[in-house]
Design a protein around this motif. Structure first.
Motif, PDB file in Angstrom:
ATOM      1  N   UNK A  46      79.147 -19.332  20.290  1.00 33.55           N
ATOM      2  CA  UNK A  46      78.987 -17.720  21.003  1.00 33.55           C
ATOM      3  C   UNK A  46      80.230 -17.703  21.883  1.00 33.55           C
ATOM      4  N   UNK A  47      80.228 -18.536  22.920  1.00 32.74           N
ATOM      5  CA  UNK A  47      80.692 -19.237  24.382  1.00 32.74           C
ATOM      6  C   UNK A  47      82.452 -18.789  23.967  1.00 32.74           C
ATOM      7  N   UNK A  48      82.403 -19.744  23.173  1.00 33.94           N
ATOM      8  CA  UNK A  48      84.367 -19.070  22.743  1.00 33.94           C
ATOM      9  C   UNK A  48      84.906 -18.443  21.792  1.00 33.94           C
ATOM     10  N   UNK A  49      83.883 -17.561  21.487  1.00 34.89           N
ATOM     11  CA  UNK A  49      83.896 -16.215  20.282  1.00 34.89           C
ATOM     12  C   UNK A  49      84.537 -15.032  22.144  1.00 34.89           C
ATOM     13  N   UNK A  50      83.176 -15.045  22.667  1.00 34.70           N
ATOM     14  CA  UNK A  50      83.507 -14.095  23.555  1.00 34.70           C
ATOM     15  C   UNK A  50      84.830 -13.860  24.476  1.00 34.70           C
ATOM     16  N   UNK A  51      84.790 -15.012  25.215  1.00 27.31           N
ATOM     17  CA  UNK A  51      85.866 -15.417  25.758  1.00 27.31           C
ATOM     18  C   UNK A  51      87.124 -15.476  25.242  1.00 27.31           C
ATOM     19  N   UNK A 127      75.051 -12.793  25.366  1.00 27.28           N
ATOM     20  CA  UNK A 127      76.276 -12.756  24.561  1.00 27.28           C
ATOM     21  C   UNK A 127      77.227 -11.220  24.723  1.00 27.28           C
ATOM     22  N   UNK A 128      78.398 -11.275  24.505  1.00 28.97           N
ATOM     23  CA  UNK A 128      78.958  -9.744  23.907  1.00 28.97           C
ATOM     24  C   UNK A 128      77.873  -8.947  23.332  1.00 28.97           C
ATOM     25  N   UNK A 129      77.809  -9.311  22.285  1.00 28.95           N
ATOM     26  CA  UNK A 129      77.468  -8.262  21.560  1.00 28.95           C
ATOM     27  C   UNK A 129      75.846  -8.030  22.052  1.00 28.95           C
ATOM     28  N   UNK A 130      74.888  -9.128  22.736  1.00 27.83           N
ATOM     29  CA  UNK A 130      73.391  -8.601  22.869  1.00 27.83           C
ATOM     30  C   UNK A 130      73.592  -7.017  24.219  1.00 27.83           C
ATOM     31  N   UNK A 206      79.896 -13.062  35.261  1.00 26.64           N
ATOM     32  CA  UNK A 206      80.112 -11.907  34.563  1.00 26.64           C
ATOM     33  C   UNK A 206      80.596 -10.871  34.421  1.00 26.64           C
ATOM     34  N   UNK A 207      81.596  -9.568  33.256  1.00 28.74           N
ATOM     35  CA  UNK A 207      82.158  -8.236  33.441  1.00 28.74           C
ATOM     36  C   UNK A 207      81.104  -7.023  33.216  1.00 28.74           C
ATOM     37  N   UNK A 208      81.626  -6.330  34.042  1.00 27.27           N
ATOM     38  CA  UNK A 208      81.236  -4.736  34.241  1.00 27.27           C
ATOM     39  C   UNK A 208      82.124  -3.754  33.001  1.00 27.27           C
ATOM     40  N   UNK A 209      81.748  -3.087  33.030  1.00 21.79           N
ATOM     41  CA  UNK A 209      82.932  -2.225  32.870  1.00 21.79           C
ATOM     42  C   UNK A 209      82.855  -1.141  33.984  1.00 21.79           C
ATOM     43  N   UNK A 210      84.087  -0.034  33.881  1.00 21.64           N
ATOM     44  CA  UNK A 210      84.205   0.716  35.341  1.00 21.64           C
ATOM     45  C   UNK A 210      83.913   2.385  35.022  1.00 21.64           C
ATOM     46  N   UNK A 221      83.425   8.995  41.747  1.00 21.65           N
ATOM     47  CA  UNK A 221      82.301   8.187  42.025  1.00 21.65           C
ATOM     48  C   UNK A 221      82.540   7.128  41.537  1.00 21.65           C
ATOM     49  N   UNK A 222      82.663   5.608  41.825  1.00 24.64           N
ATOM     50  CA  UNK A 222      82.879   4.671  40.230  1.00 24.64           C
ATOM     51  C   UNK A 222      81.312   4.012  39.903  1.00 24.64           C
ATOM     52  N   UNK A 223      81.069   4.131  39.052  1.00 20.48           N
ATOM     53  CA  UNK A 223      79.791   3.393  38.689  1.00 20.48           C
ATOM     54  C   UNK A 223      80.489   1.622  37.337  1.00 20.48           C
ATOM     55  N   UNK A 224      79.517   0.881  38.053  1.00 22.81           N
ATOM     56  CA  UNK A 224      80.070  -0.215  36.761  1.00 22.81           C
ATOM     57  C   UNK A 224      78.735  -0.787  36.148  1.00 22.81           C
ATOM     58  N   UNK A 225      79.200  -1.185  35.219  1.00 25.27           N
ATOM     59  CA  UNK A 225      77.761  -1.375  33.385  1.00 25.27           C
ATOM     60  C   UNK A 225      78.034  -2.418  33.164  1.00 25.27           C
ATOM     61  N   UNK A 226      77.207  -3.353  33.149  1.00 22.24           N
ATOM     62  CA  UNK A 226      77.483  -4.407  32.773  1.00 22.24           C
ATOM     63  C   UNK A 226      78.159  -4.674  31.601  1.00 22.24           C
ATOM     64  N   UNK A 227      79.049  -5.161  30.959  1.00 22.43           N
ATOM     65  CA  UNK A 227      79.060  -5.551  29.134  1.00 22.43           C
ATOM     66  C   UNK A 227      79.028  -6.557  28.694  1.00 22.43           C
ATOM     67  N   UNK A 228      79.046  -7.580  29.427  1.00 19.03           N
ATOM     68  CA  UNK A 228      78.575  -8.839  28.618  1.00 19.03           C
ATOM     69  C   UNK A 228      80.726  -9.619  28.297  1.00 19.03           C
TER      70      UNK A 228
END
Length: 330
Positions: A46-51, A127-130, A206-210, A221-228
Motif C-alpha cells: 500500500x505504501x508503494x502504491x501511494x508513493x 493510506x491515501x484511500x483512508x 504528511x501530505x496536505x491539500x492547499x 486565506x490559505x487552509x490546509x487539509x490532510x490528503x494522505x
C-alpha cells in the motif's frame, strides 16, 4: 574517474537511442522505477502504491516479484535502471529482521550512487484511500517542506541524505515559471529532536491539500487539509556515495556555467559591483562652491603670508616690513 562504456551504434536508430540516453546539457525529468521483493507485506505494498500515485506520470511500476538484495548485489537493479532509463528506484521488501522496508536508490550513469533503507511504522500508517476527500490531479508539482534541525545539519548524516533523496524523488521536472493555481498540495517531512543516541528519531511524512478562501482583503486565506498518505519512517541501513562518483555526478557542463565578466563581481548579498579604472586626475583646477563661512577673516593674518614675509626679510626685510604695515594700516 568512472570508466565510460563506449557502444558503437550499428544504425541511425541505435545512434538516436544512445544519444537520447547519453549525457545532456539539460537532463530529462527523472523517472522512478518501483519494484518489490518476493515477500512483501500488504502494508508495504500500500505504501508503494501511494508513493507511486504521488509520482505519476514520471514513474514505472512492476508487479513481478524479484529476489534481489540491494545491499548485497546491485547488478540486477543496475540492469533495470539501464533498461528503463530510470535514475531513481524504490524497492519494497518485508522480512522478519527488517519488516515493511522501503529502499530508496539513486543512480548515476546507470550505476548505484547511494541507497537508504526506511522502515515503515505500521501503527501510524494511513493510506491515501483512508482519507475521504478530493485528491490532486496527476502531474502537479508539490510544495516540499522540511522541519527539524537534523535535516539542516552541517555534517552529512542519514537525515541530510534522506532530505536529498526526497527532494529528487518528489520535485518533478525543472521549470522556470510556476502558476500559483497549480500549487494544490504540499508534502511535509519532519523529524523530532534526538533525545537518545541509541534511538534515532522517526521521519514523519504528511501530505496536505492547499485551499484558498476569500478573506475580505487582497490576499486570500490559505487552509490546509490532510490528503494522505500518512507515513512514519524509521531509519535503517544507508550506503553513501563514492566520493569520486559523487564529484563526477555533480559536475556541470562548461557551456552552462555563467561567463565571468572582467571587473564585475557579486557581493555576498547578491548585489552586482563594478570596478572602473580611471586616469590620475588633477584636483588643483577643481571648481568648488564658494561660501561666506569659508572665507578668511580680515583680523586673522594668513600663515602662508607670514612664512613668505619671513623668507623675504632676509634679503630686503625693511622694505617688506614697511609694506606690510602699510597694508594693515589700510
Amino acid at each position: 574517474m568512472l570508466p565510460i562504456r563506449e557502444i558503437k551504434p550499428k544504425n541511425a536508430r541505435t545512434k538516436r537511442y544512445l544519444d537520447d540516453k547519453g549525457p545532456q546539457n539539460v537532463e530529462n525529468p527523472r523517472t522512478t522505477l518501483f519494484l518489490r521483493y518476493s515477500s512483501a507485506s500488504e502494508i508495504i505494498q500500500l505504501v508503494l502504491k501511494d508513493i507511486h500515485s504521488l509520482k505519476r506520470p514520471l514513474c514505472i511500476k512492476f508487479d513481478k516479484k524479484n529476489t534481489i538484495h540491494p545491499f548485497e548485489d546491485v547488478s540486477s537493479l543496475e540492469f533495470f535502471s539501464d533498461k528503463n532509463d530510470a535514475s531513481l528506484m524504490v524497492y519494497a521488501s518485508h522480512s522478519k529482521k527488517r519488516p515493511h522496508a522501503l529502499t530508496f536508490m539513486r543512480f548515476f550513469d546507470f550505476k548505484v550512487l547511494d541507497m537508504m533503507e526506511l522502515l515503515v511504522d505500521v501503527d501510524s500508517f494511513r493510506s491515501l484511500s483512508q482519507f475521504k476527500n478530493a485528491k490532486t490531479a496527476v502531474g502537479l508539482k508539490p510544495l516540499l517542506a522540511f522541519s527539524g534541525s537534523a535535516f539542516e545539519s552541517p555534517t552529512a548524516n542519514a537525515y541530510t541524505l534522506a532530505k536529498s533523496i526526497f527532494l529528487d524523488l518528489f520535485k518533478g521536472p525543472d521549470v522556470s515559471n510556476v502558476d500559483v493555481e497549480g500549487l494544490q498540495y504540499m508534502i511535509h517531512f519532519s523529524v523530532d529532536e534526538e533525545e537518545n543516541e541509541s534511538v534515532k528519531p522517526m521521519i514523519h511524512m504528511r501530505c496536505y491539500l492547499i485551499k484558498t478562501k476569500k478573506s475580505g482583503g487582497t490576499l486570500p486565506k490559505v487552509d490546509v487539509e490532510e490528503m494522505g498518505p500518512r507515513i512514519d519512517f524509521r531509519v535503517g541501513r544507508i550506503k553513501e556515495a563514492d566520493p569520486e562518483m559523487w564529484k563526477e555526478a555533480m559536475r556541470r557542463p562548461k557551456n552552462l556555467e555563467p561567463k565571468t565578466k572582467k571587473n564585475v563581481e557579486t557581493d555576498p548579498i547578491g548585489d552586482k559591483i563594478g570596478r572602473i579604472h580611471m586616469g590620475k586626475q588633477d584636483l588643483g583646477q577643481l571648481q568648488t562652491r564658494k561660501m561666506k563661512g569659508l572665507k578668511r577673516s580680515r583680523d586673522v593674518v594668513d600663515e602662508n603670508f607670514d612664512d613668505a614675509t619671513e623668507g623675504a626679510s632676509e634679503d630686503g626685510g625693511v622694505a617688506v616690513e614697511s609694506d606690510k604695515r602699510a597694508k594693515l594700516g589700510e
